[in-house]
Design a protein around this motif. Structure first.
Motif, PDB file in Angstrom:
ATOM      1  N   GLY A  27     133.514  80.896 -28.588  1.00 42.28           N
ATOM      2  CA  GLY A  27     132.424  80.253 -27.856  1.00 42.28           C
ATOM      3  C   GLY A  27     132.799  79.974 -26.420  1.00 42.28           C
ATOM      4  O   GLY A  27     133.584  80.683 -25.818  1.00 42.28           O
ATOM      5  N   GLY A  28     132.251  78.920 -25.888  1.00 45.67           N
ATOM      6  CA  GLY A  28     132.468  78.597 -24.490  1.00 45.67           C
ATOM      7  C   GLY A  28     131.196  77.945 -23.992  1.00 45.67           C
ATOM      8  O   GLY A  28     130.185  77.918 -24.702  1.00 45.67           O
ATOM      9  N   LYS A  29     131.254  77.445 -22.797  1.00 48.45           N
ATOM     10  CA  LYS A  29     130.099  76.687 -22.289  1.00 48.45           C
ATOM     11  C   LYS A  29     128.989  77.601 -21.790  1.00 48.45           C
ATOM     12  O   LYS A  29     127.867  77.175 -21.590  1.00 48.45           O
ATOM     13  N   ARG A  30     129.341  78.859 -21.541  1.00 49.47           N
ATOM     14  CA  ARG A  30     128.388  79.852 -21.005  1.00 49.47           C
ATOM     15  C   ARG A  30     127.737  79.316 -19.718  1.00 49.47           C
ATOM     16  O   ARG A  30     126.528  79.534 -19.495  1.00 49.47           O
ATOM     17  N   ILE A  31     128.539  78.610 -18.957  1.00 47.15           N
ATOM     18  CA  ILE A  31     127.992  77.972 -17.758  1.00 47.15           C
ATOM     19  C   ILE A  31     127.580  79.009 -16.705  1.00 47.15           C
ATOM     20  O   ILE A  31     126.609  78.820 -15.980  1.00 47.15           O
ATOM     21  N   ARG A  32     128.307  80.115 -16.654  1.00 42.60           N
ATOM     22  CA  ARG A  32     127.965  81.133 -15.649  1.00 42.60           C
ATOM     23  C   ARG A  32     126.616  81.804 -15.961  1.00 42.60           C
ATOM     24  O   ARG A  32     125.765  81.909 -15.070  1.00 42.60           O
ATOM     25  N   PRO A  33     126.381  82.220 -17.220  1.00 46.49           N
ATOM     26  CA  PRO A  33     125.041  82.728 -17.538  1.00 46.49           C
ATOM     27  C   PRO A  33     123.941  81.698 -17.267  1.00 46.49           C
ATOM     28  O   PRO A  33     122.848  82.056 -16.828  1.00 46.49           O
ATOM     29  N   VAL A  34     124.261  80.418 -17.503  1.00 42.72           N
ATOM     30  CA  VAL A  34     123.257  79.380 -17.235  1.00 42.72           C
ATOM     31  C   VAL A  34     122.896  79.377 -15.754  1.00 42.72           C
ATOM     32  O   VAL A  34     121.709  79.309 -15.381  1.00 42.72           O
ATOM     33  N   PHE A  35     123.899  79.472 -14.911  1.00 41.87           N
ATOM     34  CA  PHE A  35     123.622  79.505 -13.471  1.00 41.87           C
ATOM     35  C   PHE A  35     122.827  80.764 -13.086  1.00 41.87           C
ATOM     36  O   PHE A  35     121.947  80.701 -12.235  1.00 41.87           O
ATOM     37  N   VAL A  36     123.147  81.886 -13.713  1.00 41.36           N
ATOM     38  CA  VAL A  36     122.372  83.114 -13.439  1.00 41.36           C
ATOM     39  C   VAL A  36     120.906  82.875 -13.796  1.00 41.36           C
ATOM     40  O   VAL A  36     119.996  83.168 -13.004  1.00 41.36           O
ATOM     41  N   LEU A  37     120.690  82.318 -14.986  1.00 43.07           N
ATOM     42  CA  LEU A  37     119.313  82.108 -15.460  1.00 43.07           C
ATOM     43  C   LEU A  37     118.547  81.128 -14.568  1.00 43.07           C
ATOM     44  O   LEU A  37     117.407  81.384 -14.183  1.00 43.07           O
ATOM     45  N   LEU A  38     119.225  80.028 -14.230  1.00 45.15           N
ATOM     46  CA  LEU A  38     118.535  79.026 -13.405  1.00 45.15           C
ATOM     47  C   LEU A  38     118.228  79.577 -12.012  1.00 45.15           C
ATOM     48  O   LEU A  38     117.140  79.371 -11.477  1.00 45.15           O
ATOM     49  N   ALA A  39     119.184  80.293 -11.454  1.00 46.42           N
ATOM     50  CA  ALA A  39     118.974  80.862 -10.114  1.00 46.42           C
ATOM     51  C   ALA A  39     117.826  81.874 -10.134  1.00 46.42           C
ATOM     52  O   ALA A  39     117.061  81.981  -9.171  1.00 46.42           O
ATOM     53  N   SER A  40     117.708  82.578 -11.254  1.00 47.30           N
ATOM     54  CA  SER A  40     116.660  83.609 -11.332  1.00 47.30           C
ATOM     55  C   SER A  40     115.258  82.994 -11.349  1.00 47.30           C
ATOM     56  O   SER A  40     114.266  83.661 -11.074  1.00 47.30           O
ATOM     57  N   LYS A  41     115.188  81.706 -11.678  1.00 47.07           N
ATOM     58  CA  LYS A  41     113.867  81.041 -11.722  1.00 47.07           C
ATOM     59  C   LYS A  41     113.267  80.877 -10.324  1.00 47.07           C
ATOM     60  O   LYS A  41     112.120  80.472 -10.180  1.00 47.07           O
ATOM     61  N   PHE A  42     114.071  81.169  -9.303  1.00 48.88           N
ATOM     62  CA  PHE A  42     113.559  81.061  -7.933  1.00 48.88           C
ATOM     63  C   PHE A  42     113.003  82.394  -7.422  1.00 48.88           C
ATOM     64  O   PHE A  42     112.757  82.560  -6.244  1.00 48.88           O
ATOM     65  N   GLY A  43     112.870  83.339  -8.339  1.00 47.38           N
ATOM     66  CA  GLY A  43     112.284  84.628  -7.977  1.00 47.38           C
ATOM     67  C   GLY A  43     111.369  85.068  -9.093  1.00 47.38           C
ATOM     68  O   GLY A  43     110.879  84.246  -9.870  1.00 47.38           O
ATOM     69  N   ASN A  44     111.170  86.370  -9.210  1.00 45.23           N
ATOM     70  CA  ASN A  44     110.316  86.890 -10.284  1.00 45.23           C
ATOM     71  C   ASN A  44     111.190  87.259 -11.469  1.00 45.23           C
ATOM     72  O   ASN A  44     111.537  88.421 -11.653  1.00 45.23           O
ATOM     73  N   SER A  45     111.581  86.257 -12.209  1.00 49.99           N
ATOM     74  CA  SER A  45     112.562  86.530 -13.256  1.00 49.99           C
ATOM     75  C   SER A  45     111.918  86.895 -14.579  1.00 49.99           C
ATOM     76  O   SER A  45     110.868  86.365 -14.940  1.00 49.99           O
ATOM     77  N   SER A  46     112.514  87.841 -15.252  1.00 43.39           N
ATOM     78  CA  SER A  46     112.197  88.059 -16.660  1.00 43.39           C
ATOM     79  C   SER A  46     113.536  88.263 -17.329  1.00 43.39           C
ATOM     80  O   SER A  46     114.449  88.804 -16.695  1.00 43.39           O
TER      81      SER A  46
END
Lengths: 324, 253
Positions: free
Chosen positions: A46-65
């Motif tokens: 496992g792990g905190k998956r903090i980096r994917p979380v940042f990718v996902l959150l940052a993508s919310k500032f554009g046209n994310s899918s």
């Protein structure tokens, strides 16, 4: 870090993170029986998956899918995983997150190939993103990560290093991958240039603040909280910010010499930790961490309003204010 | 292209590669990256045969060589107790060269080649672990693995630039050279990379010798009769293959 609390903070992303988790399992799947076992061993830790979380959150500032973002999120997590496998060889670590490391379960060479396999998959995954600038960002990040690690080995046991040396090192070791995660998420979602810059800087500042806190906790937490002896960084020769502030204190200096030479007794190790905790080194380091946190929050304030803005703020605050 | 010019090109490429990855700490503790000149020769085979060769081919050839340097650095990490500063930096040297190959191709906007090569590196890593796997692989599978490990990235580079006709010469030559080196080292009582890790290969040394002969005779025939390769290049390739045999014969007494 309290994984449960952190997961609550990004519960809105649960369905996306589940998709990424499944994609990670596909990404580490190998035709080699041994690599499969080693990679799954890592994934299950496992792990905190903090980096994917940042990718996902940052993508919310554009046209994310999620379909266009997942390859970026998987890629940065694979890079992080690969670095850990290779770090365990460098640190001769037998366990990580309470599980045997790949090098301990098999050997260093298998760990090298597992890391190479993960790095290669990380790059292959992100080639889904047909944006050459994104690849320049990620490749630069990978090179800088290595230079950070090389500097860390170079600076080991070296007490005359400066605060600037330390900050430059943690920038490369930690902050740059978090910064790249934010930037790449925004690039993949085709956010505007100004937003991409704010997110890049946000990631950098959060990463700096996070690493300083991590270094403080190595000195202030108990052995039980850390799952390893407190002061392990120092015992390995890594001089962190709180130590740099107090290294010339006459009560600390001789004990510091002992721990760096590997001759310290457990009693003296505890004494050293007590003296460092009582000194102003911890508070001064916390102040520096807080400066980075405030800078991170300032970057968030300049982002367009949306739900991800609050999440970024909360995660930054959590990462920089955590107790262990 | 004559032999002197070929040597000059190889030197220029080596210098360009070293310049790409110059890092003072790595240089001090791990030395210069491993660059196998035989492999570099076969990477540049189309150039030496007079094929059109532009900056993109040049950069890609450097990137491919960096991949092999990265993988070679990790092959130098000891299986156990890699605790010295040199060994720790050997781990990072491989990662650093790997990052540099990606950076070079990213700056050249070669996304398709990046995708192909990274897929190839993942496959090479899979085949390397076969030599550590408890599962028993057949002799034929192990030879295929060796060939793939030795040449996969160059094959992808050739395919990417439509140098398809060179793939056979490159793959078979690198396999032959590698097997001969392995056998010679094993005969001298050393621990060559593949044989020392495989009881299957150790138990079938005669089969390995027969395989070498088979590949060698096929390759020599194909080189001699090739309409693709220029005559001077044929001589250089044959000389390389024969030199390798001669060295082995001398070693075996």
């Amino acid at each position: 870090m309290d994984k449960m609390k952190l997961k609550l903070l990004y519960s809105d992303l649960k369905s996306d993170l589940d998709i990424i988790e499944k994609e990670l399992a596909i990404a580490v799947n190998s035709s080699s029986h041994l690599l499969n076992e080693a990679s799954l061993h890592l994934l299950r830790a496992g792990g905190k998956r903090i980096r994917p979380v940042f990718v996902l959150l940052a993508s919310k500032f554009g046209n994310s899918s999620i379909d266009s973002i997942k390859s970026v999120a998987v890629s940065v997590e694979l890079i992080h995983m690969a670095s850990l496998v290779h770090d365990d060889v460098i640190d001769d670590a037998e366990t990580r997150r309470g599980r045997e490391t790949v090098k301990a379960q098999w050997n260093n060479r298998v760990a090298m190939y597992t890391g190479d396999f993960l790095f290669a998959n990380a790059i292959e995954y992100i080639t889904d993103l047909q944006n050459t600038y994104a690849h320049e960002v990620l490749s630069q990040t990978m090179v800088e990560l290595c230079i950070g690690e090389i500097n860390q080995i170079e600076d080991k046991h070296y007490l005359d290093q400066t605060v600037r040396d330390y900050l430059r090192r943690i920038k490369r070791k930690t902050a740059i991958l978090i910064s790249a995660s934010c930037e790449l998420g925004a690039i993949a979602a085709q956010a505007d240039e100004k937003t991409i810059k704010h997110l890049n800087r946000f990631g950098y500042y959060v990463g700096m603040s996070f690493q300083i806190i991590d270094d403080i906790l190595d000195l202030t937490s108990t052995d039980e909280q850390l799952g390893k002896p407190a002061g392990s960084d120092l015992a390995q020769g890594n001089i962190t910010l709180p130590v740099l502030y107090v290294k010339d204190d006459p009560a600390i200096k001789p004990l510091l010499k002992e721990i760096l030479e590997g001759t310290i007794s457990d009693v003296n190790r505890q004494q050293l930790l007590t003296k460092i905790r009582e000194s102003d080194g911890i508070d001064r380091a916390k102040q520096v961490s807080n400066i980075y946190l405030q800078k991170a929050l300032n970057e968030v304030r300049q982002l367009p309003a949306n739900s991800a803005k609050k999440s970024l703020q909360n995660i930054a605050l959590f990462m920089s204010k955590r107790k262990f | 292209m004559n032999e002197a010019l070929i040597k000059q090109h190889i030197k220029q490429y080596k210098d360009a590669i070293l310049k790409q990855v110059l890092q003072s700490t790595l240089l001090k503790y791990t030395g210069a990256p491993v660059i196998d000149e035989e492999r570099l020769f076969f990477t540049l085979l189309p150039l030496f045969n007079g094929e059109e060769w532009e900056d993109s081919q040049r950069n890609s050839a450097i990137a491919v060589t960096l991949i092999f340097s990265a993988l070679a650095a990790h092959d130098l990490v000891k299986e156990m107790n890699a605790t010295t500063k040199e060994q720790q930096l050997q781990v990072l040297a491989g990662d650093y060269y790997s990052g540099k190959y990606y950076q070079l191709l990213a700056s050249d906007k070669q996304l398709v080649l990046i995708q192909q090569l990274s897929d190839g590196i993942a496959t090479i890593s899979e085949h390397k672990t076969r030599f550590y796997d408890r599962k028993l692989y057949s002799f034929e599978h192990l030879i295929q693995s060796i060939q793939l490990i030795e040449s996969k990235s160059i094959e992808q580079f050739f395919e990417h630039y439509s140098f398809h006709e060179y793939v056979f010469f490159m793959k078979e030559s690198l396999l032959l050279i590698s097997l001969k080196k392995e056998l010679a080292a094993y005969g001298q009582g050393n621990d060559p990379f593949y044989i020392s890790k495989s009881s299957q290969l150790q138990a079938n040394i005669n089969l390995l010798k027969a395989e070498i002969k088979k590949v060698e005779s096929l390759l020599i025939d194909e080189v001699k009769n090739s309409e693709l390769l220029q005559d001077h290049l044929k001589s250089i390739i044959l000389e390389k293959l024969m030199k390798c045999t001669l060295v082995q014969q001398l070693r075996e007494g």
